[in-house]
Design a protein around this motif. Structure first.
Motif, PDB file in Angstrom:
ATOM      1  N   PHE A  84       4.704 -21.615  -1.496  1.00 19.04           N
ATOM      2  CA  PHE A  84       4.545 -20.481  -0.580  1.00 19.04           C
ATOM      3  C   PHE A  84       3.423 -19.541  -1.032  1.00 19.04           C
ATOM      4  N   ARG A  85       2.396 -20.120  -1.627  1.00 16.03           N
ATOM      5  CA  ARG A  85       1.307 -19.286  -2.140  1.00 16.03           C
ATOM      6  C   ARG A  85       0.603 -18.538  -1.009  1.00 16.03           C
ATOM      7  N   SER A  86       0.352 -19.188   0.108  1.00 11.08           N
ATOM      8  CA  SER A  86      -0.329 -18.540   1.231  1.00 11.08           C
ATOM      9  C   SER A  86       0.505 -17.391   1.794  1.00 11.08           C
ATOM     10  N   PHE A  87       1.819 -17.581   1.825  1.00 13.13           N
ATOM     11  CA  PHE A  87       2.707 -16.524   2.324  1.00 13.13           C
ATOM     12  C   PHE A  87       2.641 -15.299   1.417  1.00 13.13           C
ATOM     13  N   PHE A  88       2.667 -15.514   0.124  1.00 10.95           N
ATOM     14  CA  PHE A  88       2.603 -14.387  -0.814  1.00 10.95           C
ATOM     15  C   PHE A  88       1.251 -13.677  -0.744  1.00 10.95           C
ATOM     16  N   ARG A  89       0.184 -14.445  -0.583  1.00 10.73           N
ATOM     17  CA  ARG A  89      -1.134 -13.835  -0.447  1.00 10.73           C
ATOM     18  C   ARG A  89      -1.194 -12.942   0.783  1.00 10.73           C
ATOM     19  N   LEU A  90      -0.682 -13.441   1.895  1.00  9.59           N
ATOM     20  CA  LEU A  90      -0.669 -12.659   3.122  1.00  9.59           C
ATOM     21  C   LEU A  90       0.204 -11.416   2.969  1.00  9.59           C
ATOM     22  N   GLY A  91       1.376 -11.583   2.352  1.00  8.66           N
ATOM     23  CA  GLY A  91       2.293 -10.461   2.190  1.00  8.66           C
ATOM     24  C   GLY A  91       1.700  -9.335   1.369  1.00  8.66           C
ATOM     25  N   ILE A  92       0.934  -9.686   0.332  1.00 10.59           N
ATOM     26  CA  ILE A  92       0.328  -8.656  -0.509  1.00 10.59           C
ATOM     27  C   ILE A  92      -0.767  -7.910   0.241  1.00 10.59           C
ATOM     28  N   PHE A  93      -1.537  -8.621   1.065  1.00  8.04           N
ATOM     29  CA  PHE A  93      -2.674  -7.998   1.741  1.00  8.04           C
ATOM     30  C   PHE A  93      -2.262  -7.195   2.970  1.00  8.04           C
ATOM     31  N   VAL A  94      -1.106  -7.514   3.556  1.00  6.94           N
ATOM     32  CA  VAL A  94      -0.663  -6.815   4.766  1.00  6.94           C
ATOM     33  C   VAL A  94      -0.530  -5.321   4.522  1.00  6.94           C
ATOM     34  N   ALA A  95      -0.050  -4.939   3.341  1.00  7.94           N
ATOM     35  CA  ALA A  95       0.128  -3.518   3.046  1.00  7.94           C
ATOM     36  C   ALA A  95      -1.193  -2.761   3.137  1.00  7.94           C
ATOM     37  N   TYR A  96      -2.284  -3.387   2.714  1.00  7.10           N
ATOM     38  CA  TYR A  96      -3.578  -2.701   2.706  1.00  7.10           C
ATOM     39  C   TYR A  96      -4.101  -2.454   4.113  1.00  7.10           C
ATOM     40  N   VAL A  97      -3.880  -3.394   5.035  1.00  2.89           N
ATOM     41  CA  VAL A  97      -4.425  -3.255   6.388  1.00  2.89           C
ATOM     42  C   VAL A  97      -3.512  -2.449   7.305  1.00  2.89           C
ATOM     43  N   THR A  98      -2.313  -2.104   6.830  1.00  2.00           N
ATOM     44  CA  THR A  98      -1.415  -1.262   7.611  1.00  2.00           C
ATOM     45  C   THR A  98      -1.858   0.189   7.505  1.00  2.00           C
TER      46      THR A  98
END
Length: 312
Positions: free
Chosen positions: A114-128
């Motif tokens: 689930f590496r792609s999922f974790f990468r997306l999850g970490i970056f979502v906070a920045y673009v919110t």
């Protein structure tokens, strides 16, 4: 002779045409830069020389706003207190964010599930949006009903007043901004790690270096351009931090979270002292510019680029 002169003239015309074409391409960008960056900067310095409340005429007072801000109490006391709070915030937030983002980037470069999922999850906070996430974290930090204190109670750990306590309010803002900025720094570190030579890492392992030795002696030096860039960007962003303070604490309690950015906003839009606020903006720009220049002079020389040469 005439033929040589004709050829030389054609070359000059070609060179001039190339220059005009090049400047034609960059002219729109220069216009945008001038309108939205250069002109506002000059205008802010111009306003800092006046006593103006945004309503009515301006009164020229020269450098009096700077004297009041830096030397004359009570304004100078408020400014130096805000500067101290800002420095405390920067000293906490920047190293913590960089260390955690480097750790996460190294972890997410490994072939985990689930590496792609974790990468997306970490970056979502920045673009919110900052305001939206700040409101959510305001509930998380609530001393009575917040999730954070509820978790501390479950773990039988002492709770905290967070946003209404001293010095916990500043720590709460550090926690929030670290969470928000973590994704951006992590993505940049991951991009830097992709450029690190695998051959050099394997060679170090063959020579007997363990994982930490490979990271410290090979990966870390080759990652120095990315680290330097993230450090400068993080430093500038930390000094300009304003929105979380506005939403979460409004500078309290007892001005313990009043940064220079929030003081600027308060003087301009609560007290309507536009000239004084402009002086704060100019001084803040000077602080950021000076610290950035020092970092380029001191730290920039230790940066190793692609061919192993040090930055100048």
């Amino acid at each position: 002779m005439e033929e040589a002169q004709v050829i030389a003239g054609l070359k000059r015309r070609k060179t001039i045409l190339e220059y005009l074409t090049s400047y034609g391409f960059i002219t729109p960008a220069l216009i945008i830069l001038g309108v939205f960056a250069i002109f506002p900067t000059i205008f802010v310095f111009y306003l800092s020389l006046f006593d103006w409340s945004m309503i009515g005429g301006k009164t020229f007072i020269g450098l009096q706003n700077y004297i009041n801000l830096l030397i004359k109490p009570p304004y100078s006391a408020d400014f130096w207190h805000a500067a101290l709070v800002t420095l405390e915030y920067v000293a906490l937030q920047v190293p913590i964010t960089m260390a955690l983002s480097l750790f996460l980037a190294t972890l997410l470069m490994k072939p985990i599930r689930f590496r792609s999922f974790f990468r997306l999850g970490i970056f979502v906070a920045y673009v919110t949006p900052l305001v939206a996430t700040s409101i959510v974290w305001e509930w998380i930090f609530h001393p009575d009903y917040g999730i954070l204190n509820s978790l501390l109670k479950l773990l039988h750990l002492p709770t905290s007043p967070w946003l209404i306590g001293f010095p916990s309010a500043l720590f709460a803002i550090v926690i929030y901004t670290t969470w928000h900025d973590l994704g951006y720094s992590t993505i940049l570190f991951m991009a830097g790690l992709t450029a690190v030579s695998k051959e050099l890492q394997e060679a170090a392992q063959i020579d007997g270096a363990n994982s930490w030795g490979v990271f410290w002696h090979v990966t870390w030096p080759l990652l120095s351009p990315t680290t330097f860039y993230i450090f400068i960007i993080s430093l500038i962003g930390a000094f300009r931090m304003f929105t979380p303070v506005l939403v979460l604490t409004q500078g309290g309690p007892y001005n313990s979270t009043t940064t220079i950015g929030y003081m600027l906003y308060r003087e301009a839009f609560q007290y309507w002292k536009s000239g004084f606020a402009s002086a704060i903006a100019v001084v803040l720009f000077g602080i950021i510019f000076t610290i950035t220049l020092i970092q380029f002079r001191v730290t920039g020389r230790r940066v190793f680029y692609s061919e192993g040469s040090e930055g100048e």
